[in-house]
Design a protein around this motif. Structure first.
Motif, PDB file in Angstrom:
ATOM      1  N   ALA A  87      14.103 116.558 -56.370  1.00 50.35           N
ATOM      2  CA  ALA A  87      12.900 115.936 -56.922  1.00 50.35           C
ATOM      3  C   ALA A  87      12.030 115.357 -55.810  1.00 50.35           C
ATOM      4  N   ARG A  88      12.647 114.695 -54.838  1.00 54.66           N
ATOM      5  CA  ARG A  88      11.869 114.147 -53.718  1.00 54.66           C
ATOM      6  C   ARG A  88      11.155 115.259 -52.956  1.00 54.66           C
ATOM      7  N   ALA A  89      11.880 116.350 -52.706  1.00 52.92           N
ATOM      8  CA  ALA A  89      11.285 117.468 -51.966  1.00 52.92           C
ATOM      9  C   ALA A  89      10.154 118.115 -52.756  1.00 52.92           C
ATOM     10  N   ALA A  90      10.356 118.300 -54.066  1.00 50.28           N
ATOM     11  CA  ALA A  90       9.313 118.918 -54.892  1.00 50.28           C
ATOM     12  C   ALA A  90       8.049 118.069 -54.905  1.00 50.28           C
ATOM     13  N   ARG A  91       8.215 116.770 -55.069  1.00 48.20           N
ATOM     14  CA  ARG A  91       7.047 115.882 -55.066  1.00 48.20           C
ATOM     15  C   ARG A  91       6.308 115.944 -53.734  1.00 48.20           C
ATOM     16  N   ARG A  92       7.084 115.944 -52.654  1.00 47.31           N
ATOM     17  CA  ARG A  92       6.445 115.942 -51.333  1.00 47.31           C
ATOM     18  C   ARG A  92       5.682 117.243 -51.081  1.00 47.31           C
ATOM     19  N   LEU A  93       6.273 118.368 -51.446  1.00 46.41           N
ATOM     20  CA  LEU A  93       5.587 119.643 -51.232  1.00 46.41           C
ATOM     21  C   LEU A  93       4.297 119.720 -52.020  1.00 46.41           C
TER      22      LEU A  93
END
Length: 203
Positions: free
Chosen positions: A122-128
């Motif tokens: 989730a953190r990675a998806a939000r950041r991308l």
């Protein structure tokens, strides 16, 4: 996975490690497709149906399930004769997310596969998405959980999760074994009602 060696059953819905049922331990039962079958479904959707070529995998550096899923994806890519997806590992450090975004941008990623636990994915998806990465997002069935969906928010919109086609074209020996074990151990479990594939298999 269900453990039925004793007088009790333990269920874990998202275990994907292929070794759990392929080692033929008779009291292990799979509830979800293993990593290999999920990888085949994901790569068929990405390369076959959508004809995307530039694929980035985001995996967790220290998670066993993430490592086995990534290994399954590499194996299936080799089977298909498609290039091995580029991979970047993320952990708790915010700089890992910077590196993932930079890698996706440098690659011109058309598809991103998240093989990390729900919170990290989730953190990675939000950041991308915050960095303007417009690639299609993909993931395993383990991300079909509120722990990921709630944390990812709008970044999860349109994400595609692995769902191998039903009925299965072939039934593997481990699956046939799984069907037989409840009867052999005299457990009062309902017999699964399965639609037979066109090529009939002996359950």
């Amino acid at each position: 996975v269900a453990r039925a060696k004793g007088r009790f059953v333990l269920l874990v819905p998202w275990a994907g490690d292929p070794g759990l049922t392929r080692i033929k331990v008779p009291w292990f039962f799979r509830l979800a497709h293993d990593d290999l079958r999920q990888a085949r479904a994901l790569l068929e959707e990405i390369h076959g149906a959508r004809r995307l070529r530039r694929v980035l995998v985001i995996a967790a550096a220290s998670d066993h399930d993430s490592r086995t899923a990534a290994e399954a994806l590499r194996r299936v890519a080799t089977e298909r004769g498609t290039p091995e997806p580029r991979s970047v590992q993320v952990g708790e450090d915010a700089s890992d997310l910077d590196r993932a975004a930079a890698e996706a941008r440098a690659l011109g990623a058309e598809a991103v596969i998240f093989l990390a636990p729900p919170a990290a994915a989730a953190r990675a998806a939000r950041r991308l998405r915050a960095e303007g990465i417009a690639a299609a997002f993909f993931g395993p069935l383990g991300l079909a959980a509120s722990a990921f969906l709630d944390a990812a928010g709008g970044a999860a919109e349109g994400m595609v999760l692995a769902a191998p086609p039903q009925p299965l074209p072939e039934v593997s020996p481990p699956m046939r074994w799984t069907m037989r074990v409840p009867c052999r151990h005299r457990q009062h479990l309902p017999r699964p009602r399965l639609r037979r594939p066109k090529r009939s298999a002996d359950f």
